[in-house]
Motif scaffolding. Structure first.
Motif, mmCIF file in Angstrom:
data_model
loop_
_atom_site.group_PDB
_atom_site.id
_atom_site.type_symbol
_atom_site.label_atom_id
_atom_site.label_comp_id
_atom_site.label_asym_id
_atom_site.label_seq_id
_atom_site.Cartn_x
_atom_site.Cartn_y
_atom_site.Cartn_z
ATOM 1 N N LYS A 127 -19.716 66.689 69.936
ATOM 2 C CA LYS A 127 -19.738 67.853 69.047
ATOM 3 C C LYS A 127 -18.785 67.671 67.872
ATOM 4 N N VAL A 128 -17.568 67.219 68.148
ATOM 5 C CA VAL A 128 -16.587 67.017 67.082
ATOM 6 C C VAL A 128 -17.019 65.865 66.176
ATOM 7 N N ARG A 129 -17.517 64.773 66.775
ATOM 8 C CA ARG A 129 -17.954 63.634 65.975
ATOM 9 C C ARG A 129 -19.082 64.023 65.019
ATOM 10 N N ASN A 130 -20.042 64.827 65.502
ATOM 11 C CA ASN A 130 -21.156 65.213 64.653
ATOM 12 C C ASN A 130 -20.694 66.060 63.467
ATOM 13 N N GLN A 131 -19.680 66.873 63.667
ATOM 14 C CA GLN A 131 -19.104 67.616 62.541
ATOM 15 C C GLN A 131 -18.446 66.660 61.547
ATOM 16 N N ALA A 132 -17.751 65.665 62.057
ATOM 17 C CA ALA A 132 -17.072 64.699 61.196
ATOM 18 C C ALA A 132 -18.062 63.882 60.385
ATOM 19 N N TRP A 133 -19.211 63.557 60.974
ATOM 20 C CA TRP A 133 -20.226 62.759 60.282
ATOM 21 C C TRP A 133 -20.721 63.468 59.021
ATOM 22 N N THR A 134 -20.807 64.799 59.053
ATOM 23 C CA THR A 134 -21.286 65.534 57.883
ATOM 24 C C THR A 134 -20.244 65.569 56.764
ATOM 25 N N ILE A 135 -18.982 65.269 57.100
ATOM 26 C CA ILE A 135 -17.932 65.216 56.082
ATOM 27 C C ILE A 135 -17.989 63.894 55.346
ATOM 28 N N PHE A 136 -17.995 62.792 56.090
ATOM 29 C CA PHE A 136 -18.222 61.473 55.502
ATOM 30 C C PHE A 136 -18.585 60.501 56.621
ATOM 31 N N PRO A 137 -19.655 59.723 56.441
ATOM 32 C CA PRO A 137 -20.194 58.912 57.536
ATOM 33 C C PRO A 137 -19.556 57.532 57.674
ATOM 34 N N TYR A 138 -18.260 57.499 57.905
ATOM 35 C CA TYR A 138 -17.604 56.209 58.130
ATOM 36 C C TYR A 138 -18.166 55.555 59.392
ATOM 37 N N PRO A 139 -18.275 54.232 59.421
ATOM 38 C CA PRO A 139 -18.718 53.562 60.644
ATOM 39 C C PRO A 139 -17.868 53.899 61.866
ATOM 40 N N CYS A 140 -16.561 54.072 61.679
ATOM 41 C CA CYS A 140 -15.711 54.405 62.835
ATOM 42 C C CYS A 140 -16.043 55.779 63.393
ATOM 43 N N ILE A 141 -16.599 56.661 62.564
ATOM 44 C CA ILE A 141 -17.061 57.959 63.037
ATOM 45 C C ILE A 141 -18.380 57.788 63.781
ATOM 46 N N GLY A 142 -19.310 57.072 63.174
ATOM 47 C CA GLY A 142 -20.627 56.899 63.772
ATOM 48 C C GLY A 142 -20.594 56.201 65.104
ATOM 49 N N GLN A 143 -19.645 55.289 65.286
ATOM 50 C CA GLN A 143 -19.570 54.514 66.517
ATOM 51 C C GLN A 143 -18.458 54.965 67.467
ATOM 52 N N PHE A 144 -17.902 56.136 67.208
ATOM 53 C CA PHE A 144 -16.852 56.695 68.071
ATOM 54 C C PHE A 144 -15.614 55.806 68.135
ATOM 55 N N ARG A 145 -15.389 54.965 67.108
ATOM 56 C CA ARG A 145 -14.244 54.057 67.146
ATOM 57 C C ARG A 145 -12.924 54.784 66.896
ATOM 58 N N ASP B 73 -21.512 45.319 69.066
ATOM 59 C CA ASP B 73 -22.265 46.290 68.266
ATOM 60 C C ASP B 73 -21.874 46.261 66.795
ATOM 61 N N HIS B 74 -20.705 45.694 66.462
ATOM 62 C CA HIS B 74 -20.325 45.577 65.057
ATOM 63 C C HIS B 74 -21.251 44.634 64.298
ATOM 64 N N TRP C 82 -24.732 51.905 62.176
ATOM 65 C CA TRP C 82 -23.400 52.274 62.661
ATOM 66 C C TRP C 82 -23.332 53.706 63.208
ATOM 67 N N PHE C 83 -24.492 54.278 63.571
ATOM 68 C CA PHE C 83 -24.487 55.599 64.200
ATOM 69 C C PHE C 83 -25.037 55.477 65.616
ATOM 70 N N THR C 84 -24.266 55.949 66.580
ATOM 71 C CA THR C 84 -24.653 55.965 67.984
ATOM 72 C C THR C 84 -24.715 57.412 68.444
ATOM 73 N N GLU C 85 -25.821 57.798 69.052
ATOM 74 C CA GLU C 85 -26.000 59.199 69.454
ATOM 75 C C GLU C 85 -24.979 59.636 70.488
ATOM 76 N N ARG C 86 -24.749 58.774 71.489
ATOM 77 C CA ARG C 86 -23.824 59.105 72.570
ATOM 78 C C ARG C 86 -22.904 57.914 72.814
ATOM 79 N N PRO C 87 -21.660 58.151 73.140
ATOM 80 C CA PRO C 87 -20.728 57.031 73.350
ATOM 81 C C PRO C 87 -20.992 56.317 74.666
ATOM 82 N N ASP C 88 -20.901 54.979 74.627
ATOM 83 C CA ASP C 88 -20.964 54.234 75.882
ATOM 84 C C ASP C 88 -19.538 54.031 76.398
ATOM 85 N N ASP C 89 -19.405 53.276 77.488
ATOM 86 C CA ASP C 89 -18.083 53.139 78.112
ATOM 87 C C ASP C 89 -17.084 52.401 77.234
ATOM 88 N N SER C 90 -17.582 51.544 76.337
ATOM 89 C CA SER C 90 -16.661 50.835 75.450
ATOM 90 C C SER C 90 -16.183 51.727 74.316
#
Length: 274
Positions: free
Chosen positions: A48-66, A255-256, A13-21
């Motif tokens: 940049k903001v997402r990567n900061q959020a991931w270190t707080i707690f790695p929710y799938p919605c964070i990892g996948q930019f949802r 991707d889910h 559930w971690f994507t390095e860069r967001p795709d169009d979806s």
């Protein structure tokens, strides 16, 4: 499981860069028009903001930019929400994360002073200000509170909201705790006909409990419409309140299914006090 293990990026559930979806045209428009971020800077800013959020707690919605789905505006109730807010009614975005739905409401003309956000983690609220660059101008009020804490700021706000939005929140818990947290949210509603809760979460064709290691209990109960309606019937009986419940299943992005079973769906719901 340790926090270091949870923050491992080598998970489905971690994507390095967001795709169009994941970084939709709607999200781009909001960041460019409301937040005034240059178009060429949007992707790197979001990462940049997402990567900061991931270190707080790695929710799938964070990892996948949802967190950039902006789903509220596509509900059939959205025009009603804007109208109710314009008339002075109050909305709470429960588990608001970065407050992205709040920014969309404000961008669409809703009075910001009638909108509240609440999240367990104050860091996400602060990251929301960073993401949308509006700390000095957004007039909505944000709370940090645990829904299970009987001394939290939410307790003093019971019975004061006309609408509560809960996106990707109830599914953080097993069945027993969903009943508890749903009951607590129901108590936030103004005790009048038409007060409503709406939102979405992970559901399934076959209602059942599943393991889910990023959830507080390590479990996730996935409702289908029947089980969701039955749960809210019980909650209403316990509270002495009658609720009408509309719940529907919808397909998920492919991707889910890297980390969910084949019968997993998204359940959308609207709960109105009668």
């Amino acid at each position: 499981m340790s926090s270091t293990e949870l923050q491992d990026r080598n998970v489905a559930w971690f994507t390095e860069r967001p795709d169009d979806s994941q970084l939709s045209a709607d999200a781009r428009h909001l960041l460019e028009s409301y937040s005034r971020i240059p178009a060429d800077d949007v992707v790197e800013h979001v990462i940049k903001v997402r990567n900061q959020a991931w270190t707080i707690f790695p929710y799938p919605c964070i990892g996948q930019f949802r967190f950039l789905d902006m789903s509220m505006k596509y509900t059939k109730e959205y025009p009603e929400l804007l109208e109710r807010l314009a008339k002075g009614q109050r909305l709470l975005d429960m588990a608001c994360c970065f407050g992205q739905e709040i920014r969309q409401l404000v961008a669409d003309g809703a009075p910001p002073e009638n909108i509240f956000g609440c999240d367990l983690r104050e860091e996400y609220v602060e990251l929301g200000y960073q993401l949308f660059r509006d700390h000095d101008r957004l007039k909505s009020r944000f709370l940090t509170a645990d829904i299970f804490d009987e001394s939290s700021p939410l307790v003093k706000l019971q019975g004061t909201f006309d609408v509560v939005y809960t996106g990707s929140f109830f599914h953080l818990f097993d069945y027993a705790n969903q009943v508890k947290v749903s009951t607590a949210v129901a108590k936030l509603l103004r005790p009048e006909k038409g007060s409503m809760i709406l939102g979405r979460q992970i559901g399934a064709v076959n209602a059942a409990t599943h393991d889910h290691k990023t959830n507080p209990t390590g479990k996730m109960y996935r409702h289908n419409p029947g089980s969701f309606q039955e749960m809210w019937k019980k909650i209403g009986e316990d509270l002495g309140v009658s609720f009408s419940v509309d719940a529907t299943l919808h397909e998920l992005a492919r991707d889910h299914f890297r980390f969910h079973t084949d019968d997993t769906r998204r359940i959308h719901f609207v709960i109105r006090r009668e």
